[in-house]
Design a protein around this motif. Structure first.
Motif, short mmCIF file in Angstrom:
data_model
loop_
_atom_site.label_atom_id
_atom_site.label_comp_id
_atom_site.label_asym_id
_atom_site.label_seq_id
_atom_site.Cartn_x
_atom_site.Cartn_y
_atom_site.Cartn_z
N GLU A 104 -37.00 77.41 6.31
CA GLU A 104 -37.85 76.42 7.02
C GLU A 104 -36.72 75.08 7.16
OE1 GLU A 104 -38.91 78.28 4.41
OE2 GLU A 104 -40.59 79.40 5.27
N CYS A 105 -36.04 74.82 6.30
CA CYS A 105 -35.29 73.51 6.31
C CYS A 105 -34.12 73.77 7.45
CB CYS A 105 -34.46 73.36 5.11
SG CYS A 105 -35.54 72.69 3.61
N ALA A 106 -33.73 75.02 7.66
CA ALA A 106 -32.97 75.20 8.70
C ALA A 106 -33.66 74.84 10.09
CB ALA A 106 -32.47 76.75 8.52
N LEU A 107 -34.89 75.48 10.23
CA LEU A 107 -35.40 75.43 11.46
C LEU A 107 -35.77 73.92 11.75
CD1 LEU A 107 -38.24 77.93 11.37
CD2 LEU A 107 -36.45 78.23 12.38
N ASP A 108 -35.98 73.03 10.57
CA ASP A 108 -36.25 71.64 10.82
C ASP A 108 -35.02 71.11 11.29
OD1 ASP A 108 -38.49 69.88 10.09
OD2 ASP A 108 -37.23 68.97 8.91
N LYS A 109 -33.81 71.43 10.62
CA LYS A 109 -32.44 70.71 11.07
C LYS A 109 -32.50 71.13 12.48
CE LYS A 109 -29.03 70.02 7.64
NZ LYS A 109 -27.77 70.68 6.67
N MET A 110 -32.83 72.01 12.96
CA MET A 110 -32.35 72.78 14.24
C MET A 110 -33.18 71.90 15.18
SD MET A 110 -32.48 76.90 14.11
CE MET A 110 -32.17 77.07 15.86
N VAL A 111 -34.52 71.68 14.97
CA VAL A 111 -35.17 70.65 15.58
C VAL A 111 -34.79 69.37 15.78
CG1 VAL A 111 -37.51 69.52 15.68
CG2 VAL A 111 -37.30 71.94 15.45
N ARG A 112 -34.36 68.91 14.66
CA ARG A 112 -33.72 67.38 14.69
C ARG A 112 -32.55 67.53 15.40
NH1 ARG A 112 -32.81 66.07 9.16
NH2 ARG A 112 -34.17 68.05 8.33
N ALA A 113 -31.65 68.45 15.33
CA ALA A 113 -30.58 68.38 16.24
C ALA A 113 -30.59 68.83 17.75
CB ALA A 113 -29.67 69.59 15.69
N GLY A 114 -31.83 68.71 18.23
CA GLY A 114 -32.19 68.89 19.47
C GLY A 114 -32.60 70.26 20.01
N HIS A 115 -32.65 71.12 19.22
CA HIS A 115 -33.00 72.45 19.72
C HIS A 115 -34.36 72.70 19.89
CE1 HIS A 115 -28.93 74.63 18.94
NE2 HIS A 115 -28.92 73.82 17.82
N LYS A 116 -34.80 73.23 20.79
CA LYS A 116 -36.42 73.20 21.14
C LYS A 116 -36.81 74.67 20.41
CE LYS A 116 -37.74 72.28 25.29
NZ LYS A 116 -38.18 72.59 26.64
N ILE A 117 -37.72 74.27 19.64
CA ILE A 117 -38.69 75.49 18.89
C ILE A 117 -40.11 75.29 19.52
CG2 ILE A 117 -39.30 76.40 16.79
CD1 ILE A 117 -36.61 75.53 15.55
N LYS A 118 -40.53 76.29 20.06
CA LYS A 118 -41.87 76.28 20.65
C LYS A 118 -42.87 77.01 19.50
CE LYS A 118 -43.87 75.30 24.49
NZ LYS A 118 -44.38 75.79 25.76
N VAL A 119 -44.08 76.36 19.53
CA VAL A 119 -45.29 77.06 18.36
C VAL A 119 -46.28 77.68 19.21
CG1 VAL A 119 -46.79 76.09 16.82
CG2 VAL A 119 -44.65 75.40 16.71
N VAL A 120 -46.62 78.78 18.96
CA VAL A 120 -47.24 79.64 19.88
C VAL A 120 -48.68 79.87 19.17
CG1 VAL A 120 -47.81 81.78 20.73
CG2 VAL A 120 -45.43 80.91 20.78
N PRO A 121 -49.61 79.13 19.56
CA PRO A 121 -50.94 79.23 18.83
C PRO A 121 -51.41 80.42 18.79
CG PRO A 121 -51.08 77.64 20.69
CD PRO A 121 -50.04 78.71 20.84
N TYR A 122 -51.95 80.90 17.56
CA TYR A 122 -52.57 82.10 17.33
C TYR A 122 -53.93 82.10 16.64
CZ TYR A 122 -53.37 86.83 15.27
OH TYR A 122 -53.76 87.89 14.75
N LYS A 123 -55.07 82.76 17.13
CA LYS A 123 -56.57 82.25 16.58
C LYS A 123 -57.06 83.65 16.07
CE LYS A 123 -57.56 78.69 19.46
NZ LYS A 123 -58.23 78.13 20.69
N ASP A 124 -56.42 84.80 16.36
CA ASP A 124 -57.02 86.07 15.90
C ASP A 124 -56.91 86.17 14.54
OD1 ASP A 124 -57.96 86.59 18.48
OD2 ASP A 124 -56.71 87.91 19.15
N PHE A 125 -57.17 87.53 13.94
CA PHE A 125 -57.18 87.96 12.76
C PHE A 125 -55.89 87.71 11.87
CE2 PHE A 125 -56.73 90.89 8.88
CZ PHE A 125 -57.79 90.31 8.22
N TRP A 126 -55.92 86.93 10.96
CA TRP A 126 -54.64 86.68 10.08
C TRP A 126 -55.05 86.88 8.53
CZ3 TRP A 126 -53.10 81.70 7.81
CH2 TRP A 126 -51.83 81.96 6.85
N ALA A 127 -54.44 87.71 7.83
CA ALA A 127 -54.65 87.75 6.28
C ALA A 127 -53.29 88.08 5.64
CB ALA A 127 -55.72 88.93 6.11
#
Lengths: 445, 445, 445
Positions: free
Chosen positions: A195-218
């Motif tokens: 997660e820290c790596a993803l966070d660092k990537m974002v801060r360094a300008g990489h674009k990470i897209k969040v895809v919303p999901y609403k169906d079943f998740w357990a």
């Protein structure tokens, strides 16, 4: 695109059932197989499965059964988190890939949603996000109005969540080598390198897209999470009765049931779906199985036994038992009269101690959780939420109120008073009973 | 003529069930309602009901439901006996009136007999007399050959009874004001002011006629007296199955049954009358209800439960229980495997300690007597005749041999020995069991 | 030819069931009667039965019932073995005779074989020999190639057997006076006078022929030996349902069953043969009787009771019990929830201490062995192989792990903690349960 399944972790909180939640059977197949099939439906055919030394053979056995797919395996020596898992599969991390935690259960739309986004190729990574209405101990995602990730934080304290959007581990990475490079730079004392790596990537300008999901998740973190998954599979299964199954004319079967090969349902048994019964199992005379129950293979729900909303493994033998809201792993037996209590006298929620933490399970109906290979003696009582470690014996008439570790025997230390029996039973009374028996056959006291 | 119902007393000996016996439900209605209806059949339309501060609201609620009658209410501040009750309703005591104890159950002929005599108007008062064959702790009547009262004595010691004629409190008074005057003159240290007043009237030359009565009479002094009343109502009820009741094709119903609205009788249940089942109750799979049992409303006689000759209140939940010859008030639950024992090992009569007295109940089959709002844990055993006070919890596996007061929790203090489990179960044996399971499906050990 | 039945011994090892094994009932008749009938089929009509002071009256009662045979009786004052028994019947020991131990069960070929040989009249005595595959604590026969006895030795130590040929006590003696003379000459400190006498005869040149026998043979030395005999009788019986028996339409009866006069089988009961049910017995609602079970007369297998592979006497009353692989003598009752455990948690063979010896019963499934006139309390648990002496009471909730002598009462000495009950049950929860009850009738928690 490759699908990377992370199977190298160890679900310590799952005690006393399997640490490898993806090995849990549902509808006769391990969860891992369900996960692979789901991914295939989404068009994925190349899999990399990362296991640990204790489970890699089982993983191979399961995944090799599937025709028409390519599966590679990687070994994660120690269970040190997602980043460590990815590093152990470094060889395979080229090109576009989907990183998946197969211990979470979700519907096919999780794949279709993220793959549809990934096709657009407007970001370097895509992560699935799920809005929660109450605190969940996972990663939280902060996004801008275009659903671009601003910040990700793993397991904030309750009340310190930056959003209500939780990170689900179905992540698409277009450039995994880059991700690995960021991973190498992370310095953290916690289990959040990925997660820290993803966070660092974002801060360094990489674009990470969040895809919303609403169906079943357990997610399956604690044993009782199995119930939600079991219910999901039952709700989505088709009713089925194998032609080789033998169901007595006087048995009663209603609702959605899945009755597998060679199952026998004896006289006066009642099955009230949704219920799954695995191959070669027997539902004995006058037994009752009901309301979201899942019985494994070769198990015997014997005479006068009620199984209600429970998950039972293979090769379990019961007779004259009450099994309510319980989870029982393979190869267990319950003596006659043993009861798995599922409701506190004060009707409060059942709480379970995991490590030093007392966890509120959220259930006011929860029975015992019993590991594989246990024996429970006659007339024993297991209190709600009690956990029995694998290969342990609970003696007859024991009232088990605390967890029992693995490979233990607990026996009662009752004291008895033995005296001479001075009573003389009345022959007249006995004869009177017999007279009633003869004359009014239906009045048996 | 006015009917005066004495409802101001407190039935302390009824612990742990209601002190107000006239509030006990039979066939879906409180006894008080039955009593009013009985009196109406005898032509009475004007009622005065004397209650105490704790029950007067309930009394009003019940009696106001009845159309076509006039009901007045009086409040007896303290429960100081019949004379005190009458004084608290002094305002209404004019003209001919009938004083009735609605805690005793009798048939309609009790009214018709005394009213027929009263019509002749040859005496100032009429009292009902019942010949007993053994000692009864009540008032005794000495009469001359014309059935005129010579002497009345309240609760003589056993062996000192002046006759075998017991006073039943359905008394007609043509001149209640006169009676009240006599009451004022009585000096007694015992709870027999009313009887002393009658005695004084006789000695002063007033004619009091004793009307003999031979039909059903059941006083309710102790909880187990409920059985006789329950049997009476069942014997006199008409069989009935509500059209809204749902009875499974595979349930078996025989004998006289009264099945109320919305009752469900599930598969393989057996009901063997005389049995009453209140509205919205459920008789679960494979349950057995038999031989003079009376189940209240919204109760669940769950799977594998036997109820035999028992009086069960509203909203009680059982599963996998044996309930024999027991009395259970509203809102109680029994955990799976809990048993209410009803028969001593030595087969002797069940005795109950009430205050300092040990009372022989006269029953050799008597189960537990449980107040409202109790919870009984799994696999608990309640010994014959044990009484559990309202709102008490009996823990799992407890063998309750003594009465439990109200609002208590009793938990086992078992000691256990926990050792390492050195046993290794034979795979061969397990396989052999499975082999049997496969080959000879019907031989399940 | 006379048949001499040796009934004077005392089967101490049979505790807690009858010492007189030949009095055990099978298929409604004492074993002795079966033995006499078997002998009659072989053409024998003259019997001498040697009893002891405690059983001679019962023997007379039984044997006098049979028309068309001559029976003489002899009294053996003390139970001092075969030789002593024969001496006590000396008066009758003339001419050809057959000495029989009626406590062993064998098929008719045992008689026909030995009688066919005896007809040839080529030896002075004939003894039956049975080849065993493992050690049996009896007499061993050493023979030459012509099956002539060379040596007989009673109960050698295991490993010291001179052969694998065991002596069965169906012996034909052409000259019993001679045998008696030899008996008089024997000096031995052990209980083997008879065998020593035979041995001496052989050494003195008398020819004793061993007749090999291969059909069914079951000695009854310990209570659990009853099972083999019970199975034998069931296997050889003809299925039969008395016309006076009443079997509910919803009862299920399959396999070979023998249902005697006036038996009642109530609704939803299941009987799965081979099963024998004695006259006037009742199989209650939802009960299950299965797999080689033998129920005596006037017994009640009440509601929700399972009887599996058990031998039950007359006038036994069960309800809500599990009775597996157990032996229960006449006049016993089990309280609701009492369980006779039949399988060790470690699945090992059940061992029983007889005197100072721990005997491996050879069974891994063995329940309790209960003498006549016992009462077992509610929810009690009897451990596998436990023996309860006649006229003893086992209290409620007792977990009986050791044998109990005759005429004892064992009661629990549980300690309980009684505290104020601070819990307040949620009305909302209760209402929610009721709502479910109303709306989704089939979801009963």
């Amino acid at each position: 695109m490759k699908a990377i399944f992370l199977c190298g972790g160890r679900g310590k909180r799952m005690f006393p059932v399997t640490e490898d939640k993806f090995l849990l059977d549902f509808l006769g197949k391990p969860l891992l197989l369900h996960q692979i099939e789901l991914a295939r439906q989404a068009g994925l055919n190349h899999f990399v499965i990362i296991g640990n030394p204790d489970n890699i053979d089982k993983i191979k056995q399961i995944s090799r059964k599937i025709p028409g797919i390519k599966v590679d395996f990687a070994l994660q020596e120690k269970s040190l988190g997602i980043a460590d898992a990815l590093k152990s599969a470094e060889f395979f991390l080229r090109g576009q890939l989907l990183v998946i935690n197969p211990n979470d259960v979700f519907s096919s739309s999780a794949y279709t949603k993220i793959l549809a986004q990934a096709k657009k190729n407007t970001a370097s990574s895509y992560v699935l996000g799920y809005r929660v209405s109450e605190y969940f101990p996972g990663g939280y995602l902060q996004v801008n109005s275009k659903n671009e990730l601003l910040h990700i934080v793993e397991k904030p304290n309750p009340g310190e969540e930056p959003s209500d959007l939780v990170n689900i581990l179905i992540h698409c990475h277009n450039n995994p080598e880059e991700l690995l490079r960021y991973i190498e730079t992370v310095k953290t004392a916690r289990d959040d390198v990925y997660e820290c790596a993803l966070d660092k990537m974002v801060r360094a300008g990489h674009k990470i897209k969040v895809v919303p999901y609403k169906d079943f998740w357990a997610p399956i973190k604690y044993p009782w999470h199995i119930f939600k998954v079991m219910e999901y599979f039952l709700d989505n299964a088709q009713p089925y009765v194998a032609s080789s199954a033998r169901i007595s004319d006087t048995a009663h079967v209603e609702g959605k049931v899945i009755i597998s090969e060679n199952v026998k349902v004896l006289e006066n048994a009642v099955i009230r779906g949704p219920v799954y019964i695995g191959a070669n199992s027997v539902i004995g005379n006058n037994a009752l199985v009901r309301d979201y129950s899942h019985i494994g293979a070769k198990s015997v729900i014997g005479y006068a036994t009620e199984v209600k909303h429970s998950y039972i493994g293979d090769n379990c033998w019961f007779h004259s038992n009450y099994v309510g809201d319980s989870i029982i792993d393979d190869d267990c037996s319950l003596g006659a009269g043993a009861v798995l209590a599922n409701f506190r006298l004060d009707e409060g929620n059942i709480q379970v101690k995991v490590g030093d933490n007392v966890i509120d399970t959220g259930y006011d109906k929860l029975g015992a959780i019993i590991g594989r290979g246990c024996r429970i003696g006659v007339n024993a009582s297991l209190m709600p939420g009690v956990r029995v470690g694998p290969d342990s014996f609970v003696g007859p008439q024991v009232c088990l109120r605390e967890d029992l570790p693995a490979r233990k025997t607990v026996l009662p230390q009752f004291r008895y008073q033995i005296t001479d029996n001075e009573a003389s039973l009345s022959e007249a009374k006995r004869k009177e009973l017999l007279r009633k028996l003869g004359k009014q056959s239906r009045r048996l006291d």
